[in-house]
Write a protein that holds these residues in place. Structure first.
Motif, PDB file in Angstrom:
ATOM      1  N   VAL A  83     -56.777-103.334 -20.965  1.00  0.00           N
ATOM      2  CA  VAL A  83     -57.543-102.398 -21.420  1.00  0.00           C
ATOM      3  C   VAL A  83     -58.645-102.874 -22.253  1.00  0.00           C
ATOM      4  N   ILE A  84     -58.182-103.797 -23.221  1.00  0.00           N
ATOM      5  CA  ILE A  84     -58.931-104.171 -24.388  1.00  0.00           C
ATOM      6  C   ILE A  84     -59.622-105.524 -23.969  1.00  0.00           C
ATOM      7  N   SER A  85     -59.278-106.271 -23.018  1.00  0.00           N
ATOM      8  CA  SER A  85     -59.971-107.317 -22.655  1.00  0.00           C
ATOM      9  C   SER A  85     -61.302-107.096 -22.178  1.00  0.00           C
ATOM     10  N   PRO A  86     -62.313-107.912 -22.618  1.00  0.00           N
ATOM     11  CA  PRO A  86     -63.722-107.747 -22.569  1.00  0.00           C
ATOM     12  C   PRO A  86     -64.111-107.966 -21.177  1.00  0.00           C
ATOM     13  N   LYS A  87     -63.108-108.786 -20.409  1.00  0.00           N
ATOM     14  CA  LYS A  87     -63.274-108.966 -18.955  1.00  0.00           C
ATOM     15  C   LYS A  87     -63.037-107.549 -17.964  1.00  0.00           C
ATOM     16  N   HIS A 115     -69.489-100.837 -25.207  1.00  0.00           N
ATOM     17  CA  HIS A 115     -68.764-101.731 -24.362  1.00  0.00           C
ATOM     18  C   HIS A 115     -67.944-102.760 -25.050  1.00  0.00           C
ATOM     19  N   GLU A 116     -67.697-102.582 -26.324  1.00  0.00           N
ATOM     20  CA  GLU A 116     -66.899-103.456 -27.165  1.00  0.00           C
ATOM     21  C   GLU A 116     -66.375-102.543 -28.458  1.00  0.00           C
ATOM     22  N   GLY A 117     -65.496-103.334 -29.257  1.00  0.00           N
ATOM     23  CA  GLY A 117     -64.879-102.370 -30.240  1.00  0.00           C
ATOM     24  C   GLY A 117     -65.041-103.162 -31.395  1.00  0.00           C
ATOM     25  N   GLU A 169     -52.318 -92.646 -10.969  1.00  0.00           N
ATOM     26  CA  GLU A 169     -53.693 -92.342 -10.843  1.00  0.00           C
ATOM     27  C   GLU A 169     -54.517 -92.212 -12.023  1.00  0.00           C
ATOM     28  N   GLU A 170     -53.832 -91.458 -13.072  1.00  0.00           N
ATOM     29  CA  GLU A 170     -54.649 -91.268 -14.281  1.00  0.00           C
ATOM     30  C   GLU A 170     -55.066 -92.625 -14.951  1.00  0.00           C
ATOM     31  N   LYS A 171     -53.931 -93.445 -14.786  1.00  0.00           N
ATOM     32  CA  LYS A 171     -54.210 -94.808 -15.532  1.00  0.00           C
ATOM     33  C   LYS A 171     -55.399 -95.636 -14.780  1.00  0.00           C
ATOM     34  N   ALA A 172     -55.205 -95.404 -13.317  1.00  0.00           N
ATOM     35  CA  ALA A 172     -56.595 -96.197 -12.755  1.00  0.00           C
ATOM     36  C   ALA A 172     -58.095 -95.666 -13.309  1.00  0.00           C
ATOM     37  N   LYS A 173     -57.822 -94.363 -13.764  1.00  0.00           N
ATOM     38  CA  LYS A 173     -59.332 -94.011 -14.124  1.00  0.00           C
ATOM     39  C   LYS A 173     -59.806 -94.732 -15.085  1.00  0.00           C
ATOM     40  N   ILE A 174     -59.103 -95.249 -15.986  1.00  0.00           N
ATOM     41  CA  ILE A 174     -59.494 -95.986 -17.112  1.00  0.00           C
ATOM     42  C   ILE A 174     -60.524 -97.142 -16.707  1.00  0.00           C
ATOM     43  N   PHE A 175     -60.173 -97.712 -15.498  1.00  0.00           N
ATOM     44  CA  PHE A 175     -60.780 -98.969 -15.047  1.00  0.00           C
ATOM     45  C   PHE A 175     -62.003 -98.270 -13.912  1.00  0.00           C
TER      46      PHE A 175
END
Ligand code: URA
Length: 232
Positions: free
Chosen positions: A121-125, A180-182, A225-231
């Motif tokens: 989740v936190i990876s810039p990639k 797009h960064e933190g 399914e909800e986890k996938a929504k993050i990406f």
């Protein structure tokens, strides 16, 4: 022994306490049969004190973080962990927040005990955008969107310009900002750099995942399914 370790690692008690619980018959299957320490029952079929066990390692929690709570395990004052069952602090592997929100920021906060997922989740990639809604002290001037989107904006004491961020004006003192960064206190510092001041700040989305109707202080376990929504 496997069962003792499994339940102890979920934070229900020390191994000794879990052995005692098993001996007293507090650990059963769904039919109410007492389980022995060497039982091979599937995680989802095990009950502790008549309640299904908490999820196995690999869980992801979405919380609507209230104002005034800190994303830390040991700060003074109120902690986001105070909103979860006490035993979640004793889990192994440990439960960590995925990134942080300031004490005075509310909204979508993820927690997980899955290090691989956290890094994804936190990876810039992964390019997971985060969406915030800010209330401002002063009216927007109309110049902010261009500055924030420029890719050249520099924050004080930093050496690298900010990645382009999208600003949507909601009304003269409210805006939605997609980052797009933190960076540390990024939203507050961006508005401060253009002569404004954020009075309230909420994160509404992490990637494509919104707050799912959670009220402040409420939380839920995410489905695959909800986890996938993050990406997504
Ligand atoms: N930007 C901030 O200023 N605060 C947060 O909590 C998150 C982003």
């Amino acid at each position: 022994m496997r069962l003792v370790k499994l339940i102890a690692n979920l934070g229900y008690g020390s191994r000794k306490e879990i052995q005692t619980a098993i001996r007293h018959g507090w650990v059963t299957d769904r039919e109410g049969n007492r389980l022995k320490a060497d039982a091979k029952t599937a995680h989802e079929d095990i009950l502790f004190d008549d309640e299904p066990l908490d999820p196995a390692p690999g869980m992801v929690i979405l919380m609507n973080k209230p104002l005034g709570y800190t994303c830390s395990t040991k700060d003074q004052g109120r902690l986001v962990y105070d909103l979860l069952p006490d035993r979640y602090r004793m889990r192994k592997p440990v439960l960590s927040t995925i990134g942080r929100l300031d004490k005075e920021t509310s909204g979508a906060l993820l927690l997980t005990d899955d290090g691989t997922f956290l890094h994804k989740v936190i990876s810039p990639k992964s390019e997971v955008p985060k969406i915030y809604e800010a209330e401002l002290d002063r009216p927007l001037t109309g110049k902010e969107a261009e500055i924030f989107a420029s890719g050249e904006m520099m924050l004080e004491n930093e050496t690298k310009p900010l990645k382009p961020a999208e600003l949507e004006v909601l009304d003269e003192k409210h805006a939605r900002l997609t980052l797009h960064e933190g960076r540390y206190h990024q939203v507050r510092r961006m508005f401060a750099a253009v002569g404004n001041h954020v009075t309230t700040l909420t994160r509404t989305h992490v990637g494509g995942l919104g707050l799912h109707g959670l009220g402040e202080g409420e939380w839920k376990h995410l489905t695959e399914e909800e986890k996938a929504k993050i990406f997504g």
